[in-house]
Enzyme design. Structure first.
Site, PDB file in Angstrom:
ATOM      1  N   ARG A 130      18.810   3.902   3.097  1.00 42.77           N
ATOM      2  CA  ARG A 130      17.774   2.883   2.410  1.00 42.77           C
ATOM      3  C   ARG A 130      18.379   2.505   1.420  1.00 42.77           C
ATOM      4  NH1 ARG A 130      15.659   4.126   6.447  1.00 42.77           N
ATOM      5  NH2 ARG A 130      13.506   4.821   6.860  1.00 42.77           N
ATOM      6  N   ASN A 180       8.089  10.953  -0.355  1.00 42.09           N
ATOM      7  CA  ASN A 180       9.095   9.880  -0.455  1.00 42.09           C
ATOM      8  C   ASN A 180      10.142  11.078  -0.935  1.00 42.09           C
ATOM      9  OD1 ASN A 180       7.012   7.647  -1.950  1.00 42.09           O
ATOM     10  ND2 ASN A 180       7.909   7.403  -0.011  1.00 42.09           N
ATOM     11  N   LYS A 221      -0.020  -5.543   3.164  1.00 39.80           N
ATOM     12  CA  LYS A 221       0.887  -6.245   2.172  1.00 39.80           C
ATOM     13  C   LYS A 221       1.234  -7.590   2.636  1.00 39.80           C
ATOM     14  CE  LYS A 221       1.174  -3.400  -1.397  1.00 39.80           C
ATOM     15  NZ  LYS A 221       0.831  -3.951  -2.730  1.00 39.80           N
ATOM     16  N   ASP A 224      -7.128  -0.193 -14.308  1.00 38.13           N
ATOM     17  CA  ASP A 224      -6.413   0.952 -13.153  1.00 38.13           C
ATOM     18  C   ASP A 224      -7.843   1.543 -13.195  1.00 38.13           C
ATOM     19  OD1 ASP A 224      -5.427   3.200 -12.112  1.00 38.13           O
ATOM     20  OD2 ASP A 224      -3.295   2.121 -12.608  1.00 38.13           O
ATOM     21  N   SER A 277       6.558  -5.268  -0.386  1.00 36.62           N
ATOM     22  CA  SER A 277       6.976  -4.003   0.354  1.00 36.62           C
ATOM     23  C   SER A 277       8.133  -4.594   1.071  1.00 36.62           C
ATOM     24  CB  SER A 277       6.185  -3.079   0.369  1.00 36.62           C
ATOM     25  OG  SER A 277       6.682  -2.110   1.302  1.00 36.62           O
ATOM     26  N   PHE A 312      12.439  -2.450  -2.296  1.00 38.19           N
ATOM     27  CA  PHE A 312      13.042  -1.799  -1.073  1.00 38.19           C
ATOM     28  C   PHE A 312      12.439  -0.201  -1.475  1.00 38.19           C
ATOM     29  CE2 PHE A 312      15.028  -3.795   2.221  1.00 38.19           C
ATOM     30  CZ  PHE A 312      14.734  -5.250   1.854  1.00 38.19           C
ATOM     31  N   TYR A 358      -0.437  -0.088   5.655  1.00 38.96           N
ATOM     32  CA  TYR A 358      -0.116  -0.282   4.843  1.00 38.96           C
ATOM     33  C   TYR A 358       0.694  -1.448   4.556  1.00 38.96           C
ATOM     34  CZ  TYR A 358       2.960  -0.318   0.825  1.00 38.96           C
ATOM     35  OH  TYR A 358       4.027  -0.677  -0.442  1.00 38.96           O
ATOM     36  N   LYS A 413      -0.734   3.054  -1.556  1.00 37.03           N
ATOM     37  CA  LYS A 413       0.729   2.915  -1.018  1.00 37.03           C
ATOM     38  C   LYS A 413       1.180   3.852  -0.080  1.00 37.03           C
ATOM     39  CE  LYS A 413       2.814   5.161  -4.929  1.00 37.03           C
ATOM     40  NZ  LYS A 413       3.870   5.252  -5.769  1.00 37.03           N
ATOM     41  N   PHE A 438      -0.232  -4.521  -9.569  1.00 33.91           N
ATOM     42  CA  PHE A 438       0.164  -3.445  -8.818  1.00 33.91           C
ATOM     43  C   PHE A 438      -0.966  -2.768  -7.961  1.00 33.91           C
ATOM     44  CE2 PHE A 438       3.145  -4.094 -12.450  1.00 33.91           C
ATOM     45  CZ  PHE A 438       4.465  -3.970 -11.795  1.00 33.91           C
TER      46      PHE A 438
HETATM   47  C1  UD1 Z   1       8.542   4.542   2.199  1.00 34.39           C
HETATM   48  C2  UD1 Z   1       7.632   3.715   2.812  1.00 34.39           C
HETATM   49  C3  UD1 Z   1       7.639   2.197   2.156  1.00 34.39           C
HETATM   50  C4  UD1 Z   1       7.713   2.236   0.787  1.00 34.39           C
HETATM   51  C5  UD1 Z   1       8.558   3.310   0.101  1.00 34.39           C
HETATM   52  C6  UD1 Z   1       8.503   3.452  -1.253  1.00 34.39           C
HETATM   53  C7  UD1 Z   1       7.383   4.878   4.919  1.00 34.39           C
HETATM   54  C8  UD1 Z   1       7.516   4.719   6.442  1.00 34.39           C
HETATM   55  N1  UD1 Z   1       7.683   3.454   4.303  1.00 34.39           N
HETATM   56  O1  UD1 Z   1       9.971   4.117   2.540  1.00 34.39           O
HETATM   57  O2  UD1 Z   1       6.720   1.342   2.746  1.00 34.39           O
HETATM   58  O3  UD1 Z   1       7.799   1.095   0.102  1.00 34.39           O
HETATM   59  O4  UD1 Z   1       8.526   4.502   0.816  1.00 34.39           O
HETATM   60  O5  UD1 Z   1       9.733   4.116  -2.029  1.00 34.39           O
HETATM   61  O6  UD1 Z   1       6.941   5.692   4.630  1.00 34.39           O
HETATM   62  N2  UD1 Z   1      13.008  11.575   3.751  1.00 34.39           N
HETATM   63  C9  UD1 Z   1      13.358  12.841   4.149  1.00 34.39           C
HETATM   64  N3  UD1 Z   1      12.749  14.094   3.874  1.00 34.39           N
HETATM   65  C10 UD1 Z   1      11.600  13.964   3.097  1.00 34.39           C
HETATM   66  C11 UD1 Z   1      11.373  12.552   2.625  1.00 34.39           C
HETATM   67  C12 UD1 Z   1      12.082  11.438   3.296  1.00 34.39           C
HETATM   68  O7  UD1 Z   1      14.417  13.018   4.924  1.00 34.39           O
HETATM   69  O8  UD1 Z   1      10.976  14.938   2.496  1.00 34.39           O
HETATM   70  C13 UD1 Z   1      13.754  10.534   4.628  1.00 34.39           C
HETATM   71  C14 UD1 Z   1      13.187   9.591   5.052  1.00 34.39           C
HETATM   72  O9  UD1 Z   1      13.106   9.850   6.582  1.00 34.39           O
HETATM   73  C15 UD1 Z   1      13.853   8.140   5.085  1.00 34.39           C
HETATM   74  C16 UD1 Z   1      14.341   8.363   3.567  1.00 34.39           C
HETATM   75  O10 UD1 Z   1      14.360   9.816   3.112  1.00 34.39           O
HETATM   76  O11 UD1 Z   1      14.846   8.217   5.779  1.00 34.39           O
HETATM   77  C17 UD1 Z   1      13.494   7.740   2.543  1.00 34.39           C
HETATM   78  O12 UD1 Z   1      12.131   8.032   2.672  1.00 34.39           O
HETATM   79  P1  UD1 Z   1      11.134   7.571   1.584  1.00 34.39           P
HETATM   80  O13 UD1 Z   1      11.656   7.863   0.380  1.00 34.39           O
HETATM   81  O14 UD1 Z   1       9.712   8.190   2.317  1.00 34.39           O
HETATM   82  O15 UD1 Z   1      11.134   5.952   1.520  1.00 34.39           O
HETATM   83  P2  UD1 Z   1      10.892   5.266   2.929  1.00 34.39           P
HETATM   84  O16 UD1 Z   1      10.427   5.804   4.023  1.00 34.39           O
HETATM   85  O17 UD1 Z   1      12.203   4.379   3.059  1.00 34.39           O
END
Ligand code: UD1
Length: 358
Positions: free
Chosen positions: A237, A205, A159, A35, A129, A184, A155, A89, A85
């Site tokens: 999601r 996230n 992948k 790492d 991913s 996912f 990103y 990301k 890994f």
């Molecule tokens: C994101 C990545 C994806 C990665 C995954 C890992 C993007 C576009 N994609 O997915 O490549 O594999 O993380 O877990 O970033 N949300 C809110 N408020 C926040 C944060 C998130 O409403 O403060 C919503 C987002 O709009 C989304 C959902 O929560 O609808 C999940 O978001 P997030 O955890 O960032 O994951 P992804 O966007 O699905």
């Protein structure tokens, strides 16, 4: 074939990597870990050792693109298989730093492949991913491995490029076997509360954001859009517990000997949760209200992304065992016990460093 016994884990200090180290140690594997700590800390290994009750193995601080350093690791150890890994990301960051993302993710993978091939190591589990599906099929149905690919960010494209390179390598080198696992949304934490997700700076996230709001580090959650075509208007999601995720990696290792070539599997629960459903589950887990507001949609977001994970269940019998309540409970436990992250761990173990050949 017997399961491989010595595994090189790249990116083993990261969120999924550190949980994978515990899972593999628990199942008797010997580990070599590399790492560069660009988004992690070496202090996580004392916690891995506490949880697993074993020495983690030899840990090298190196950049996966450092060809000589990587070759030196393979020179020193007899590696049976690699779990890869190590990668950058953050989707948003990748749009600002595309060259860095391609260099680390694609260049790091080709450097690794070269070192593996030169040392006769032909078994790899690759961290891919679901983001490479882009908008998905648009009908909101679960995404199978044959869903249309349309990476929406550097990103995701990195992948996808790695998967294509790996498929070419498998076609070219007899016996080369790759299990590419398209995650996912891995969330949650180890049930001990010692390991979890520790994003640097402001988390992007949902789950780490929720945890930081719940613990008072952030004032409120911004829910990105409530005007999606979903039952409550917020995006859907497929959230998967990190422990289920790493169990799938361990099972993938056990299947590397089944059939040579490139194999691609989705890792998901197969069930979607909206942002507001996750907020509700987290409130339940932490026993306090989570203040939130509705913000505009986040650029690059999609309405719904849910896995069709039937292939991995059919071929390996892997099925996720933890539900959303458990994911929130474990994420909350980690956040509560570690307000300043893994840095709170005291014991440092003795590590070797390889920064150049010899
Ligand atoms: C994101 C990545 C994806 C990665 C995954 C890992 C993007 C576009 N994609 O997915 O490549 O594999 O993380 O877990 O970033 N949300 C809110 N408020 C926040 C944060 C998130 O409403 O403060 C919503 C987002 O709009 C989304 C959902 O929560 O609808 C999940 O978001 P997030 O955890 O960032 O994951 P992804 O966007 O699905």
């Amino acid at each position: 074939m017997n399961p491989p016994s010595t595994i090189l884990v790249t990116g083993g200090a990261g969120f999924i990597g550190s949980h994978a180290c515990v899972e593999l140690l628990d199942h008797g594997y010997e580990l070599i870990v590399v790492d560069d700590y660009s988004n992690s800390s070496s202090q996580v290994f004392s916690r891995v050792e506490r949880v697993a009750g074993r020495f983690v193995g030899t840990v090298y601080e190196l950049d996966i693109r450092d060809r000589r350093a990587l070759a030196a690791v393979f020179d020193r150890h007899s590696v049976d298989a690699v779990v890869h890994f190590a990668a950058l990301k953050a989707v948003g960051e990748s749009t600002r730093m595309p060259v860095e993302y391609y260099d680390t993710n694609v260049g790091g993978t080709t450097t690794l492949l070269r070192a593996m091939h030169e040392h006769g190591v032909h078994h790899l589990v690759f961290s891919s991913s679901c983001s490479l599906y882009g908008d998905g099929d648009g009908d909101g149905g679960p995404l199978g491995e044959d869903a249309v690919v349309g990476p929406g960010s550097p990103y995701a494209a990195s992948k996808w490029a790695c998967e294509q390179i790996l498929a070419d390598v498998c076609r070219r080198i007899p016996g080369f076997t790759v299990m590419a696992l398209r995650y996912f949304n891995p969330v949650g934490a180890h049930p001990s509360g010692l390991l979890g997700e520790e994003p640097r700076g402001t988390p992007d996230n949902l789950m780490p954001c929720l945890a930081q709001v719940a613990v008072g580090r952030r004032e409120r959650l911004h829910v990105f859009g409530d005007d999606w075509d979903t039952p409550d208007g917020t995006a859907v999601r497929d959230y998967l517990h990190v422990m289920d995720t790493v169990e799938a990696h361990r099972i993938a290792l056990e299947h590397l000997g089944d059939m040579p070539g490139m194999h691609v599997y989705n890792l998901g629960v197969g069930q979607g949760s909206s942002v507001l459903e996750v907020v509700a589950a987290f409130q339940e887990a932490c026993g306090r209200p989570i203040p939130y507001d509705i913000a505009p949609r986040r650029p690059g977001d999609v309405r719904e992304r849910v896995a069709d994970a039937t292939a991995v269940a059919r071929d390996w019998g892997w099925r996720p065992r933890r539900n959303l309540a458990g994911m929130c409970r474990d994420a909350w436990r980690f956040q509560q016990l570690n307000p300043s992250g893994h840095a709170g761990s005291a014991r440092q173990t003795n590590r070797k460093r390889v920064t150049s050949c010899g």
